[in-house]
Motif scaffolding. Structure first.
Motif, PDB file in Angstrom:
ATOM      1  N   ALA A   1       0.829  -1.204   0.000  1.00  0.00           N
ATOM      2  CA  ALA A   1       0.000   0.000   0.000  1.00  0.00           C
ATOM      3  C   ALA A   1       0.865   1.255   0.000  1.00  0.00           C
ATOM      4  O   ALA A   1       0.355   2.352  -0.043  1.00  0.00           O
ATOM      5  CB  ALA A   1      -0.909   0.017   1.227  1.00  0.00           C
ATOM      6  N   LEU A   2       2.176   1.069   0.070  1.00  0.00           N
ATOM      7  CA  LEU A   2       3.088   2.211   0.025  1.00  0.00           C
ATOM      8  C   LEU A   2       2.720   3.044  -1.194  1.00  0.00           C
ATOM      9  O   LEU A   2       2.603   2.517  -2.287  1.00  0.00           O
ATOM     10  CB  LEU A   2       4.526   1.718  -0.096  1.00  0.00           C
ATOM     11  CG  LEU A   2       5.633   2.763  -0.026  1.00  0.00           C
ATOM     12  CD1 LEU A   2       5.702   3.386   1.353  1.00  0.00           C
ATOM     13  CD2 LEU A   2       6.969   2.139  -0.364  1.00  0.00           C
ATOM     14  N   ALA A   3       2.533   4.311  -0.977  1.00  0.00           N
ATOM     15  CA  ALA A   3       1.987   5.158  -2.029  1.00  0.00           C
ATOM     16  C   ALA A   3       2.593   4.839  -3.391  1.00  0.00           C
ATOM     17  O   ALA A   3       3.794   4.960  -3.583  1.00  0.00           O
ATOM     18  CB  ALA A   3       2.236   6.621  -1.669  1.00  0.00           C
TER      19      ALA A   3
ATOM     20  N   PHE B   1      10.072  11.561  -1.716  1.00  0.00           N
ATOM     21  CA  PHE B   1       9.863  11.148  -0.346  1.00  0.00           C
ATOM     22  C   PHE B   1      11.200  10.860   0.332  1.00  0.00           C
ATOM     23  O   PHE B   1      11.512  11.387   1.401  1.00  0.00           O
ATOM     24  CB  PHE B   1       8.963   9.916  -0.363  1.00  0.00           C
ATOM     25  CG  PHE B   1       8.729   9.278   0.972  1.00  0.00           C
ATOM     26  CD1 PHE B   1       8.217  10.010   2.024  1.00  0.00           C
ATOM     27  CD2 PHE B   1       8.974   7.933   1.150  1.00  0.00           C
ATOM     28  CE1 PHE B   1       7.967   9.409   3.242  1.00  0.00           C
ATOM     29  CE2 PHE B   1       8.740   7.329   2.367  1.00  0.00           C
ATOM     30  CZ  PHE B   1       8.229   8.070   3.413  1.00  0.00           C
TER      31      PHE B   1
ATOM     32  N   GLN C   1       6.013  16.905   0.773  1.00  0.00           N
ATOM     33  CA  GLN C   1       6.690  15.778   0.108  1.00  0.00           C
ATOM     34  C   GLN C   1       6.539  14.505   0.928  1.00  0.00           C
ATOM     35  O   GLN C   1       6.275  13.434   0.398  1.00  0.00           O
ATOM     36  CB  GLN C   1       8.175  16.087  -0.074  1.00  0.00           C
ATOM     37  CG  GLN C   1       8.458  16.960  -1.277  1.00  0.00           C
ATOM     38  CD  GLN C   1       9.936  17.261  -1.420  1.00  0.00           C
ATOM     39  OE1 GLN C   1      10.693  17.158  -0.452  1.00  0.00           O
ATOM     40  NE2 GLN C   1      10.337  17.640  -2.612  1.00  0.00           N
ATOM     41  N   LEU C   2       6.724  14.663   2.233  1.00  0.00           N
ATOM     42  CA  LEU C   2       6.597  13.508   3.116  1.00  0.00           C
ATOM     43  C   LEU C   2       5.194  12.927   3.019  1.00  0.00           C
ATOM     44  O   LEU C   2       4.999  11.730   2.840  1.00  0.00           O
ATOM     45  CB  LEU C   2       6.902  13.921   4.557  1.00  0.00           C
ATOM     46  CG  LEU C   2       6.732  12.834   5.621  1.00  0.00           C
ATOM     47  CD1 LEU C   2       7.895  11.858   5.578  1.00  0.00           C
ATOM     48  CD2 LEU C   2       6.626  13.432   7.014  1.00  0.00           C
TER      49      LEU C   2
ATOM     50  N   ASP D   1       2.922  13.402   0.646  1.00  0.00           N
ATOM     51  CA  ASP D   1       2.568  12.919  -0.692  1.00  0.00           C
ATOM     52  C   ASP D   1       2.970  11.467  -0.875  1.00  0.00           C
ATOM     53  O   ASP D   1       2.317  10.721  -1.590  1.00  0.00           O
ATOM     54  CB  ASP D   1       3.239  13.782  -1.769  1.00  0.00           C
ATOM     55  CG  ASP D   1       2.460  15.067  -2.024  1.00  0.00           C
ATOM     56  OD1 ASP D   1       1.319  15.157  -1.542  1.00  0.00           O
ATOM     57  OD2 ASP D   1       3.001  15.960  -2.695  1.00  0.00           O
ATOM     58  N   ALA D   2       4.080  11.085  -0.263  1.00  0.00           N
ATOM     59  CA  ALA D   2       4.569   9.725  -0.480  1.00  0.00           C
ATOM     60  C   ALA D   2       4.164   8.755   0.622  1.00  0.00           C
ATOM     61  O   ALA D   2       4.292   7.564   0.462  1.00  0.00           O
ATOM     62  CB  ALA D   2       6.088   9.743  -0.613  1.00  0.00           C
ATOM     63  N   SER D   3       3.687   9.272   1.716  1.00  0.00           N
ATOM     64  CA  SER D   3       3.412   8.377   2.841  1.00  0.00           C
ATOM     65  C   SER D   3       2.118   7.600   2.640  1.00  0.00           C
ATOM     66  O   SER D   3       1.126   8.148   2.191  1.00  0.00           O
ATOM     67  CB  SER D   3       3.307   9.181   4.139  1.00  0.00           C
ATOM     68  OG  SER D   3       4.558   9.733   4.434  1.00  0.00           O
ATOM     69  N   PRO D   4       2.148   6.343   3.000  1.00  0.00           N
ATOM     70  CA  PRO D   4       0.960   5.510   2.847  1.00  0.00           C
ATOM     71  C   PRO D   4       0.001   5.674   4.019  1.00  0.00           C
ATOM     72  O   PRO D   4       0.405   6.061   5.115  1.00  0.00           O
ATOM     73  CB  PRO D   4       1.552   4.100   2.862  1.00  0.00           C
ATOM     74  CG  PRO D   4       2.756   4.221   3.742  1.00  0.00           C
ATOM     75  CD  PRO D   4       3.294   5.598   3.518  1.00  0.00           C
TER      76      PRO D   4
ATOM     77  N   LEU E   1      12.597  16.301   5.636  1.00  0.00           N
ATOM     78  CA  LEU E   1      12.037  15.703   6.844  1.00  0.00           C
ATOM     79  C   LEU E   1      12.561  14.292   7.025  1.00  0.00           C
ATOM     80  O   LEU E   1      12.954  13.880   8.104  1.00  0.00           O
ATOM     81  CB  LEU E   1      10.519  15.646   6.736  1.00  0.00           C
ATOM     82  CG  LEU E   1       9.760  16.867   7.206  1.00  0.00           C
ATOM     83  CD1 LEU E   1       8.276  16.603   7.062  1.00  0.00           C
ATOM     84  CD2 LEU E   1      10.087  17.165   8.651  1.00  0.00           C
TER      85      LEU E   1
ATOM     86  N   SER F   1      13.252  13.986   0.800  1.00  0.00           N
ATOM     87  CA  SER F   1      12.712  15.142   1.516  1.00  0.00           C
ATOM     88  C   SER F   1      13.509  15.399   2.790  1.00  0.00           C
ATOM     89  O   SER F   1      14.028  14.494   3.417  1.00  0.00           O
ATOM     90  CB  SER F   1      11.234  14.932   1.834  1.00  0.00           C
ATOM     91  OG  SER F   1      11.100  14.160   2.998  1.00  0.00           O
TER      92      SER F   1
ATOM     93  N   ALA G   1       8.705  20.377   2.619  1.00  0.00           N
ATOM     94  CA  ALA G   1       9.196  19.053   2.989  1.00  0.00           C
ATOM     95  C   ALA G   1       8.067  18.206   3.571  1.00  0.00           C
ATOM     96  O   ALA G   1       7.972  17.012   3.318  1.00  0.00           O
ATOM     97  CB  ALA G   1      10.329  19.182   3.998  1.00  0.00           C
ATOM     98  N   PHE G   2       7.209  18.874   4.321  1.00  0.00           N
ATOM     99  CA  PHE G   2       6.085  18.151   4.906  1.00  0.00           C
ATOM    100  C   PHE G   2       5.164  17.624   3.808  1.00  0.00           C
ATOM    101  O   PHE G   2       4.712  16.483   3.839  1.00  0.00           O
ATOM    102  CB  PHE G   2       5.320  19.078   5.854  1.00  0.00           C
ATOM    103  CG  PHE G   2       4.116  18.441   6.471  1.00  0.00           C
ATOM    104  CD1 PHE G   2       4.256  17.523   7.496  1.00  0.00           C
ATOM    105  CD2 PHE G   2       2.844  18.747   6.016  1.00  0.00           C
ATOM    106  CE1 PHE G   2       3.138  16.927   8.069  1.00  0.00           C
ATOM    107  CE2 PHE G   2       1.729  18.157   6.580  1.00  0.00           C
ATOM    108  CZ  PHE G   2       1.880  17.244   7.606  1.00  0.00           C
TER     109      PHE G   2
ATOM    110  N   ARG H   1       7.487  10.329  -6.962  1.00  0.00           N
ATOM    111  CA  ARG H   1       6.959  10.610  -5.635  1.00  0.00           C
ATOM    112  C   ARG H   1       7.742   9.835  -4.578  1.00  0.00           C
ATOM    113  O   ARG H   1       8.054  10.327  -3.517  1.00  0.00           O
ATOM    114  CB  ARG H   1       5.481  10.255  -5.573  1.00  0.00           C
ATOM    115  CG  ARG H   1       4.739  11.188  -4.667  1.00  0.00           C
ATOM    116  CD  ARG H   1       3.287  10.860  -4.554  1.00  0.00           C
ATOM    117  NE  ARG H   1       2.620  10.785  -5.832  1.00  0.00           N
ATOM    118  CZ  ARG H   1       1.589   9.970  -6.057  1.00  0.00           C
ATOM    119  NH1 ARG H   1       1.162   9.170  -5.120  1.00  0.00           N
ATOM    120  NH2 ARG H   1       1.012   9.974  -7.223  1.00  0.00           N
TER     121      ARG H   1
ATOM    122  N   ASN I   1       4.801  23.844   4.797  1.00  0.00           N
ATOM    123  CA  ASN I   1       6.176  23.364   4.683  1.00  0.00           C
ATOM    124  C   ASN I   1       6.296  22.400   3.498  1.00  0.00           C
ATOM    125  O   ASN I   1       5.567  21.411   3.407  1.00  0.00           O
ATOM    126  CB  ASN I   1       6.556  22.660   5.987  1.00  0.00           C
ATOM    127  CG  ASN I   1       8.006  22.232   5.991  1.00  0.00           C
ATOM    128  OD1 ASN I   1       8.337  21.216   5.404  1.00  0.00           O
ATOM    129  ND2 ASN I   1       8.861  23.002   6.627  1.00  0.00           N
TER     130      ASN I   1
END
Lengths: 393, 331
Positions: A118-120, A166, B116-117, B119-122, A171, A169, B113-114, A162, B111
């Motif tokens: 399910a990872l984007a 990620f 981006q985080l 957008d990719a996070s499941p 963060l 990034s 970076a936030f 994407r 932010n």
């Protein structure tokens, strides 16, 4: 189009992309090409017909005598494969992990276990990765891809980037190497704000979660160089000269609306679009349009009498010919209205395709589900039948 | 052996607080959600129908010509509100509630970076969407009564639709402690509450959608705790010929081409039209029976509307059979 190296079928879910992909593959084989059809989620019986019922994640050949029975006797071949998304992603980890320890760390991480499928964008990424891998093999001339059913059909193009964004990034970098990142960028404003965001995130989500996420990312980070190079080449292949995209649509007003939206988005993304196929269109038997007078219900008494007489003659004494004649006329009218509503629904899409210089095909609805190669072959015939073109004009 | 609900014991659809309508793309899931919401409002309930995703489809069917409803939502008809749950908007609202400092929320959301985080996070989109649904379900009016009697959620297409409901459970099992876990637990509790929540799958009586529905039911029973007591099967072709004339198309096919007849297409065209309707009808019957057999659930049949949903009248035509509590086991 079938002389390209990659042919990708895109479209919303439920429009029959898999069937169309199989039909395009079969047609390529008929033209002497060595074709591979890569599907994501085929109907069981179609998968069985293609010999990919089991989850092999490897191409399976359609036997030569099966093809011969469909009149394909030249040098063309047909392979089919069903993509196992989870396994493809695991394969990627295997390939790019820096060391066996990293690999184990990833496979054991709870976030990976729960979300690797399910990872984007992982489905889209795996599919495109597999296309790339197969395209490098010399044994296929053309690969027909059935793209994952996604809400945003461009996910498969955007997913790799994407994923990289990620990993890149700040963060994530902070999560991975707090000390290093602070030393290197600590004085910069954006870095301070990232730090702040991270603190807020921790307040909202809790430390345990960030810890788990950080472990997962750390294991993944080493792979990002491999990913990056791969993702760049996959994208170049798909947007390049060697690829062609086909947009598949359903014949309803909603389906055509979705397709029009997608067409615009694909074009904006620079995708090499070749054509539009509307699948399962109800067409008038023998071609052309249903006669207007049927829809209008004119001449009913005369038509009824004629039908009744013919049925009485054919079916003999005792057959309820008057009732049957009324039912037959009603069926005729019902079907005519279905043909009309499909024709009206797809007209704007046709105009849209022609304005863009794309090829346009209608595939008539088959009387039963397409679940064997015979059926696929009939769809393929409709795809190449120029009469469809003339009729719809 | 678990007891599956039979036709006689079906609870009225409008007796639930939260109905999650799920189904594969092309099944008419959004129309069913709209029809249910309209029927609920007509029955005097205060209804909110929410769709999830990038595009808005509900305003077009419920109030043609009306502008988008967005995250803020709007009452489209008496007692009937609609909204689109946008994950980022929901995230902003959530962060606002958690952090209580508007400037901090703005800082986070703006932010790069936030973004981006995220957008990719499941998973977070699903979780925050369900969190918003939970929030809406908790809303009370000035008298302390629920703000909405019925919440209808038009879930993302199946596949995605299952993982959508699965996310809170995953979070609860993957995250040991913290606010995220507590929120996920609340959402999970709501989903699992058989008295509040119902999953309403919408299928088509064709091979692939039927199979997906059977898989969905198996997965729900195996992994998810959510009530599921019926399957809606949409777009069923009506019986083409009256009883006793089941073979009409075959009889029509026997009519010789000559001499033909006036004012009608050729005999073989008439026969082909009849044969087409009959084969669709029989195909539908096979898969309705298959869905009922493989799931053991009652099937709610909805008619095929040849011209699609053009307005409220069409939605009402779906709403009536949708609310039926006495349905045949295999239509």
């Amino acid at each position: 189009m079938l002389h390209k190296r990659i042919v990708a079928c895109v479209g919303s879910g439920g429009v029959g992309k898999t069937t169309l992909a199989a039909a395009l593959g079969l047609e390529a084989a008929r033209r002497g090409r060595r074709a591979l059809v890569l599907t994501i989620d085929p109907a069981r019986r179609l998968a069985d017909a293609l010999g990919i019922g089991a989850l092999g994640n490897q191409p399976e050949a359609i036997p030569a005598d099966t093809l011969a029975a469909l009149g394909i006797t030249g040098r063309g071949t047909l392979h089919a494969m069903m993509l196992d998304i989870k396994r493809s992603f695991d394969d990627l980890v295997e390939r790019f992990a820096e060391s066996p320890e990293t690999r184990e760390l990833i496979f054991k991480n709870r976030i990976y276990q729960h979300v690797s499928d399910a990872l984007a964008g992982s489905a889209e990424y795996s599919a495109m990765e597999k296309v790339f891998e197969l395209s490098e093999r010399p044994e296929y001339d053309v690969i027909v891809v059935d793209t994952p059913p996604s809400q945003h059909a461009l996910d498969f193009l955007e997913a790799p980037q994407r994923l990289l964004d990620f990993l890149d990034s700040r963060l994530v970098q902070l999560l991975l190497h707090p000390a290093f990142a602070a030393g290197r960028f600590g004085f910069r404003l954006f870095q301070r704000s990232a730090q702040r965001v991270l603190q807020l995130l921790e307040r909202v989500s809790g430390f345990a979660f960030l810890e788990e996420l950080s472990e997962f990312l750390l294991a993944f980070e080493g792979m990002s160089e491999g990913f990056r190079e791969r993702a760049r080449r996959v994208r170049a292949l798909l947007l390049g000269e060697e690829s062609a995209f086909v947009l598949a649509a359903g014949p309803s007003v909603e389906g055509v609306g979705h397709a029009a939206l997608l067409l615009t988005r694909l074009e904006a993304a620079g995708v090499p679009l070749a054509g539009v196929i509307v699948n399962r269109v109800r067409t008038w038997p023998g071609g052309g349009e249903p006669p207007a007078r049927i829809a209008e219900g004119a001449e009913e008494p005369a038509a009824l009498r004629a039908l009744e007489q013919a049925l009485a003659t054919c079916c003999g004494v005792g057959y309820p010919a008057p009732e049957a004649a009324r039912a037959a006329l009603a069926a005729l009218r019902t079907y005519a209205s279905l043909v009309r509503s499909d024709t009206e629904a797809i007209a704007p899409l046709r105009a849209n395709a022609q304005a863009r210089g794309l090829f346009w095909r209608r595939v008539p609805e088959q009387s039963r589900d397409v679940h064997d190669l015979e059926g696929v072959s009939r769809v393929a015939a409709a795809l190449v039948d120029p009469a469809e073109e003339i009729r719809s004009g | 052996m678990p007891q599956f609900p039979t036709a006689a014991t079906l609870r009225p659809l409008l007796g639930h607080r939260l109905v999650i309508v799920s189904g594969k793309g092309g099944t008419g899931k959004t129309s069913v959600a709209a029809a249910l919401a309209l029927a609920g409002a007509s029955a005097g309930k205060r209804v909110l129908v929410a769709e999830v995703g990038r595009d808005e489809h509900l305003p077009r069917v419920l109030a043609p010509g009306s502008p988008p409803v967005g995250y803020a939502g709007r009452e489209l008809r008496p007692r009937l509100s609609a909204m689109r749950i946008d994950p980022y908007a929901a995230l902003g609202e959530y962060l606002g509630l958690q952090l209580r400092v508007r400037s901090a929320v703005e800082l986070v959301l703006r932010n790069r970076a936030f973004r981006q985080l995220m957008d990719a996070s499941p998973g977070w989109r699903e979780l925050i969407t369900l969190g918003k649904v939970w929030h809406l379900e908790q809303m009370r009016d000035a008298q302390g009564a629920p703000r909405f009697d019925l919440l209808v959620v038009d879930a993302p297409a199946t596949g995605h639709g299952i993982s959508f409901l699965d996310v809170p459970r995953v979070v609860v099992s993957a995250v040991r402690s913290g606010p995220l876990r507590r929120n996920a637990e609340l959402v999970e509790e709501m989903i699992a509450d058989q008295n509040r929540t119902l999953l309403l799958p919408v299928a088509l009586a064709e091979e692939l959608p039927a199979r997906e529905t059977v898989e969905l039911v198996a997965k729900v029973r195996g992994e998810l705790r959510i009530a599921l007591d019926r399957i809606v099967v949409n777009a069923l072709t009506a019986r083409p010929f009256p009883p006793g004339l089941e073979e009409l198309d075959a009889q029509l096919a026997r009519i010789p081409p000559e001499p033909g007849w006036p004012n009608l297409p050729l005999p073989r065209v008439v026969a082909a039209c009849a044969a087409h309707l009959r084969s669709r009808y029989e195909l539908n019957r096979v898969y309705v029976a298959e869905i009922a057999r493989a799931t053991g659930l009652p099937v709610v049949p909805l008619p095929f509307l040849p011209s699609g949903i053009r307005g409220l009248e069409d939605l009402r035509r779906l709403g009536e059979p949708l609310l039926a509590t006495h349905v045949a086991e295999a239509a």
